[in-house]
Enzyme design. Sequence first.
Site, PDB file in Angstrom:
ATOM      1  N   LYS A 175     -41.000  41.242 145.377  1.00 57.13           N
ATOM      2  CA  LYS A 175     -42.354  41.791 145.324  1.00 57.13           C
ATOM      3  C   LYS A 175     -42.769  42.463 146.621  1.00 57.13           C
ATOM      4  O   LYS A 175     -43.483  43.475 146.620  1.00 57.13           O
ATOM      5  CB  LYS A 175     -43.335  40.692 144.937  1.00 57.13           C
ATOM      6  CG  LYS A 175     -43.184  40.222 143.490  1.00 57.13           C
ATOM      7  CD  LYS A 175     -44.202  39.159 143.158  1.00 57.13           C
ATOM      8  CE  LYS A 175     -44.170  38.792 141.676  1.00 57.13           C
ATOM      9  NZ  LYS A 175     -42.892  38.197 141.267  1.00 57.13           N
ATOM     10  N   GLU A 201     -51.837  36.752 148.529  1.00 56.32           N
ATOM     11  CA  GLU A 201     -52.673  37.827 148.011  1.00 56.32           C
ATOM     12  C   GLU A 201     -54.072  37.297 147.754  1.00 56.32           C
ATOM     13  O   GLU A 201     -54.258  36.104 147.485  1.00 56.32           O
ATOM     14  CB  GLU A 201     -52.127  38.360 146.680  1.00 56.32           C
ATOM     15  CG  GLU A 201     -50.975  39.309 146.790  1.00 56.32           C
ATOM     16  CD  GLU A 201     -50.560  39.846 145.441  1.00 56.32           C
ATOM     17  OE1 GLU A 201     -49.744  40.779 145.436  1.00 56.32           O
ATOM     18  OE2 GLU A 201     -51.040  39.355 144.399  1.00 56.32           O
ATOM     19  N   HIS A 238     -49.344  31.517 133.080  1.00 60.40           N
ATOM     20  CA  HIS A 238     -49.029  32.844 133.634  1.00 60.40           C
ATOM     21  C   HIS A 238     -47.952  33.572 132.836  1.00 60.40           C
ATOM     22  O   HIS A 238     -47.368  34.535 133.326  1.00 60.40           O
ATOM     23  CB  HIS A 238     -48.596  32.742 135.109  1.00 60.40           C
ATOM     24  CG  HIS A 238     -49.621  32.098 135.986  1.00 60.40           C
ATOM     25  ND1 HIS A 238     -50.795  32.710 136.344  1.00 60.40           N
ATOM     26  CD2 HIS A 238     -49.638  30.873 136.573  1.00 60.40           C
ATOM     27  CE1 HIS A 238     -51.499  31.900 137.122  1.00 60.40           C
ATOM     28  NE2 HIS A 238     -50.833  30.782 137.272  1.00 60.40           N
ATOM     29  N   ARG A 258     -36.196  46.206 133.257  1.00 58.42           N
ATOM     30  CA  ARG A 258     -35.465  45.866 132.033  1.00 58.42           C
ATOM     31  C   ARG A 258     -36.354  46.171 130.840  1.00 58.42           C
ATOM     32  O   ARG A 258     -37.487  46.606 130.992  1.00 58.42           O
ATOM     33  CB  ARG A 258     -35.117  44.377 132.025  1.00 58.42           C
ATOM     34  CG  ARG A 258     -36.344  43.505 132.267  1.00 58.42           C
ATOM     35  CD  ARG A 258     -36.093  42.045 132.063  1.00 58.42           C
ATOM     36  NE  ARG A 258     -37.148  41.194 132.576  1.00 58.42           N
ATOM     37  CZ  ARG A 258     -38.313  40.979 132.000  1.00 58.42           C
ATOM     38  NH1 ARG A 258     -38.601  41.570 130.851  1.00 58.42           N
ATOM     39  NH2 ARG A 258     -39.210  40.181 132.530  1.00 58.42           N
TER      40      ARG A 258
END
Length: 479
Positions: free
Chosen positions: A115, A199, A234, A291
Site C-alpha cells: 500500500k 491513516e 472489512h 487481479r
Amino acid sequence: MQKILVANRGEIALRIMKTAKKMGIKTVAVFSEADRESPHVTYADEAVCIGESPSNQSYLLGDKIIKVAKNLKADAIHPGYGFLSENAEFAEQVKANQLIFIGPDAHAIKIMGNKLAAKEAVKFYNIPMVPGTEDPLDDIAEAKAIAEKIGFPILIKAAAGGGGKGMRIVKNIQEFEIQMERAKSEALSAFGDGSVFIEKYIASPRHIEIQILADSFGHTVHLFERECSIQRRHQKVIEEAPSTVLTPKLRDKMGDAAIHVAKACNYVGAGTVEFLLDDQNNFYFLEMNTRLQVEHPVTEIITGLDLVELQIKIANGEDIPFIQADLEISGHALELRVYAEDPLNNFLPSVGLLSTYKLPKGDYVRVDNGYTQGMTVPIYYDPMLAKLITYGATREEAILNMLNAINDYKIDGVETTLPFGEFVCNHHAFRTGNFDTNFVNMYYAPELIDKATEKEARIAALIALKQYLKDINQLKLPN
C-alpha cells in the site's frame, strides 16, 4: 492460445473454464484431495491432483503448478483470485518458464501489493489520498506523535496486506500502543511482514471501486464502478453496479483517477482500483487489486462484456477492441456472496455436508457456483459456495429479482449468508441507498436482530389476541 491451466478452485475456476470453452480453448484443472469431486475438476478437459487438502500443500505450490502446466503442454496459467493471483514471484516464474501469466506483470503486482509503494507510485498524478504516513512505522513514540498530529480516530493498517487483516481502528491515545502491537502481530502472521502505517480514519465512508482494463499498447479504459459498502469484518458480502451515489461527473472523475493509477505502474490486464468516498463525495485512493475481482460479474452484466475473455485476449497480445466512448451502463446488477457462514454468529464459517443444494433459475438470475448437492464444504478454504447475481432494468427490479432468487435457493446442511442477503435487500437503508460500510454494525448486530424479532413477536401476539377477542365477542349469544 490452445490450452489454459486454471490455478484455482471452486466457482472462479469453473467460471474461467466456461469462458475458455466458449473461446475454443482447452482447460486443465488442478485440485487438492479435498476437491477431488468438485465441479471444476469434472468440467475441465484434463485434471491433476497437486497435493493434500491444506492450500500450502496444494494450491499455493507454484513450482508444482508450473510443472503440471508444462507437462500437459499448456500455453498459459490463469490464477483466478486469491491463492497465487497476486504473487509477484509466481508471475515471474510463469514467465521464466515460457508460459503466459493471465494477469499483470510482476512489477505491477509488487508495486500495488504494498500500500505504501502504491501511494508513492500514484503521487505524480495528484490522486486524492487519505492523510497518513508515507513510510512504515516501528517506533511507538514516533507513531503516537504522528497519530496525534493526524487526529483521532486513526486507522493502523498492514502495508503488505488487505481483507481487513492487520487493521485496527484507534479511537484515542490510551489504546494506541496495544492496538499497534496487535496490528503488527496480525500483519506478520498473515503476510510475513509486520510493517504498518497510519491513516486518518474516515468514520462513515462508502467503498467504491473502479474496474479498469489495459492492453500492452498503452490503451486503458474504465468499466465504471461497483458499490461494495455492505461488508462484514472489512470484507465484502454484497456488491452492486452502478452505485446509487455517483453522479456522471463524479463517475468520470473517479474513472480518470483509476486509469491514472493503472498507468502509474504500467498495468496490463484487468484490475480494480478501490476508493473510499466520504459523506461530502470526496474520494480517496485506497489500493489496487491486480487481479480479477470476486464481484466482476456485476460489471459484466451492466456492460455486456466478458472480463475473462478480455483478460485472455490481452494476455495473448491483442488490443482492447473498444474505446471509452463506446462504453455505457445498461440496467442494474446485484451480487450476493453465498458463504457457508452463520450470519448471526459473527459470520463464522459453517462447514458440513450439503444435504440439499438447489440453485435458483430465471432470465435475470446468474449463479457462479462451485458446489453440488452431496458435497462437503471443507474447512481448508474460503467458505464461499457461490455468487448469486441478479439483473434488472432498474435497481428496484434487481433487488426484487434478488429476493426471489434467494427464496428459490435451497440449502440444507450448513448456515449461509442467504438470510443476511434477504435482510439487506429488505432494509430501508439499503432500499433507499442511504448506507455505508457501517451497515452491519448499525443494523445487523445479533442483539439488534433479537430485539427486532422480539418486537415482531409482540406485535404478532397482540394482533392474535385482538382477533381472538373479536372472535369470542362474535360467538356470544344475544340477550
